[in-house]
Design a protein around this motif. Sequence first.
Motif, short mmCIF file in Angstrom:
data_model
loop_
_atom_site.label_atom_id
_atom_site.label_comp_id
_atom_site.label_asym_id
_atom_site.label_seq_id
_atom_site.Cartn_x
_atom_site.Cartn_y
_atom_site.Cartn_z
N VAL A 19 0.85 -1.19 0.00
CA VAL A 19 0.00 0.00 0.00
C VAL A 19 0.89 1.24 0.00
N ALA A 20 0.31 2.36 -0.44
CA ALA A 20 1.04 3.63 -0.44
C ALA A 20 0.01 4.75 -0.54
N GLY A 21 0.44 5.94 -0.16
CA GLY A 21 -0.49 7.07 -0.20
C GLY A 21 0.15 8.37 0.21
N GLN A 22 -0.32 8.93 1.32
CA GLN A 22 -0.01 10.31 1.67
C GLN A 22 1.28 10.47 2.46
N ASP A 23 2.26 9.67 2.18
CA ASP A 23 3.64 9.92 2.62
C ASP A 23 4.59 9.26 1.63
N GLN A 24 5.86 9.18 1.96
CA GLN A 24 6.87 8.75 0.99
C GLN A 24 7.15 7.26 0.98
N PHE A 25 6.44 6.46 1.78
CA PHE A 25 6.80 5.06 1.94
C PHE A 25 5.85 4.11 1.21
N VAL A 26 6.43 3.10 0.57
CA VAL A 26 5.69 1.93 0.11
C VAL A 26 5.79 0.89 1.22
N ARG A 27 4.65 0.45 1.72
CA ARG A 27 4.63 -0.51 2.83
C ARG A 27 4.14 -1.87 2.35
N ILE A 28 4.83 -2.91 2.76
CA ILE A 28 4.42 -4.28 2.44
C ILE A 28 3.96 -4.96 3.73
N TYR A 29 2.80 -5.57 3.66
CA TYR A 29 2.24 -6.31 4.78
C TYR A 29 2.09 -7.78 4.41
N ASP A 30 2.06 -8.63 5.43
CA ASP A 30 1.77 -10.06 5.25
C ASP A 30 0.57 -10.38 6.13
N GLN A 31 -0.55 -10.78 5.50
CA GLN A 31 -1.78 -10.99 6.24
C GLN A 31 -1.65 -12.02 7.35
N ARG A 32 -0.67 -12.93 7.25
CA ARG A 32 -0.51 -13.99 8.25
C ARG A 32 0.15 -13.48 9.52
N ARG A 33 0.80 -12.33 9.46
CA ARG A 33 1.52 -11.84 10.63
C ARG A 33 1.49 -10.32 10.71
N ILE A 34 0.30 -9.79 10.89
CA ILE A 34 0.14 -8.36 11.10
C ILE A 34 -0.09 -8.12 12.59
N ASP A 35 0.88 -7.52 13.23
CA ASP A 35 0.79 -7.14 14.63
C ASP A 35 1.06 -5.64 14.71
N GLU A 36 -0.01 -4.86 14.88
CA GLU A 36 0.12 -3.41 14.85
C GLU A 36 0.93 -2.87 16.02
N LYS A 37 1.20 -3.70 17.02
CA LYS A 37 2.04 -3.27 18.14
C LYS A 37 3.53 -3.37 17.80
N GLU A 38 3.84 -4.09 16.75
CA GLU A 38 5.23 -4.26 16.33
C GLU A 38 5.42 -3.65 14.95
N ASN A 39 6.12 -2.52 14.89
CA ASN A 39 6.41 -1.83 13.64
C ASN A 39 5.13 -1.50 12.88
N ASN A 40 4.05 -1.22 13.61
CA ASN A 40 2.74 -0.88 13.02
C ASN A 40 2.24 -1.97 12.08
N GLY A 41 2.71 -3.20 12.26
CA GLY A 41 2.26 -4.31 11.45
C GLY A 41 2.96 -4.43 10.11
N VAL A 42 3.91 -3.54 9.82
CA VAL A 42 4.56 -3.52 8.51
C VAL A 42 5.63 -4.60 8.43
N LEU A 43 5.64 -5.35 7.33
CA LEU A 43 6.69 -6.34 7.10
C LEU A 43 7.98 -5.64 6.67
N LYS A 44 7.86 -4.72 5.71
CA LYS A 44 9.00 -3.91 5.26
C LYS A 44 8.45 -2.70 4.53
N LYS A 45 9.27 -1.66 4.44
CA LYS A 45 8.85 -0.48 3.69
C LYS A 45 10.04 0.11 2.95
N PHE A 46 9.72 0.75 1.81
CA PHE A 46 10.74 1.30 0.93
C PHE A 46 10.44 2.77 0.63
#
Length: 603
Positions: free
Chosen positions: A366-393
């Motif tokens: 996903v991407a939008g109103q800032d400079q980062f492309v964020r990749i998530y993995d539906q099997r391990r989204i924990d918003e308490k850890e790195n806002n649930g993000v797997l990696k971002k570019f």
Amino acid sequence: MSHQEGSADGLQDLGTESLFSSPEEQSGAAAAAEASSDIDIATLCVSMRMTRDDGDTRDGGFPNDASTENRSTNQESSSEDVELESMEDFERFFMGGGSLFYYPLLREDEIVEEEEEEIEEEGEEEEDEQAQMCPQCGGANHEQCLLEENRVLEEWISSETSALPRPRWQVVTALRQRQLGSSTRFVYEACGARAFVQRFRLQYRLEGHMGCVNTVHFNQRGTRLASSGDDLRVRVWDWVQQKPVLDFESGHKNNVLQAKFLPNCADSTLAMCARDGQVRVAELINASYFESTKRVAQHKGAAHKLALEPGSPYKFLTSGEDAVVFTIDLRQHQPASKIVVTRENGKRVGLYTISVNPANTYQFAVAGQDQFVRIYDQRRIDEKENNGVLKKFAPRHLVNCNFPTSITCTVYSHDGTELLASYNDEDIYLFNSSHSDGAQYAKRFKGHRNNTTVKGVNFYGPRSEFVVSGSDCGHIFFWEKSSCQIIQLLKGDTEGTINCLEPHPYLPMLATSGLDHDVKIWTPTAEAATELTDLKDVIKKNKLERDQDSLYHTGLFDQYMLWFLMRHLSQRDHHPAWRARFPGEESDESSSTSDTSEEEGQH
């Protein structure tokens, strides 16, 4: 952007001119507006600029927490829906004290004081301009400085338009192999051949929409093409016969921004999302008969994109400017489930785009109103850890930038190994999706302009051999992915912007749409390759305009909000259900998952 707003004769040119007018022109227009009750575009532009001073509206019209807390109770109490029946009503509302942008109305004594201050400031600015005629040379050797800038610009343009390497695929050799029966992949390879892309030309137009066309999408077999836009109608085309086979009301209340056939469903399900935040599903019969539409999710903000899950006839994802990502499963009684809310430093990040990894459908970007492309993995989204993000570019030079930055579109390559991101009034960047968190981009594609609309970008070719994008200058750019060189430049919409680019599933052709009220079909039928005689002038103009506008660092919402208001007010008679909403105001309809399965059949 979509941006991607409906056009209006007589108003469109005014809106466009005001968006690119100078600060001096805007200041003069503001002074004139105080002495006259006639509203003009320049006054609205000044109002929009004052919005940035009163409150941060980067999140697509939703002020951030700080600005909301600082807002006075009088402004809060005035945040309610206002029915705008016509342009006359809008003028009366604006001049009478109502404000869509929290524009502070001044008393007469304050106006006199402000005018005196402006006169003093203008005098000081003139002195500063004379003392600092050229920031690089301090006013000395100004002509030499300009010549040096032109030389650097010409060198940059020459590097971007250098000679292309020899193509790997040879037409004559491929034809001989096909005739001898030694190759059965001629069409597949031709779709990814430079020789065919360089012979693209406009084949025909599919006309019939009454506004901008914000979305085009081929069905799985490539026999039908769905389109929709500002007129809120969905058309399914037999694009070969150049005629619609189906035309129906979408059920949305505001611009339809995307409509896609779900795969492996015999073209019986069409998923849609729109500026009203609704996610709807249309039930069809073989893409030839319409039954009904129903709402399956509701975002608190515009929903620009939805992402299909490859091979699945009942699951897809949606994202919106409320920063929410929904997963939709049409087999469930309550189809929508909230899977993540995108945040950065405790604040929500509104989303413009979402894409599912075709090689690993659990992962999405996903991407939008800032400079980062964020990749998530539906099997391990924990918003308490790195806002649930797997990696971002993000490109390193944009990671800590101090001006508004946004991404209008991101898309995976055919095998999921690469990820494109088109930045607002910046370049297009390609990231390797398998690289570690924070990795630098692998390739950069330059020359186009992505400023005034939420513009799409896409791969072209069966192995994602090319990158294709529209541009504010009205052209379609093709870059060869391997060399990052521009290999094709096509004149697109007369209105100025191409927003959507949809390759055919297996034929060498492309469907596009934008601010024009039609869909354009491009095929490689030209007798010779396009001569890029205007390329240097086009990219030079785009770069100069971008450099000039970058001095103001305006956000995407600011650039486009005025355009959105004026175009829709002018089309009020066509869409009586449209009404203005104050920034930060929540939708009347809940976005909770318990309400998103409400059915609204329309026959």
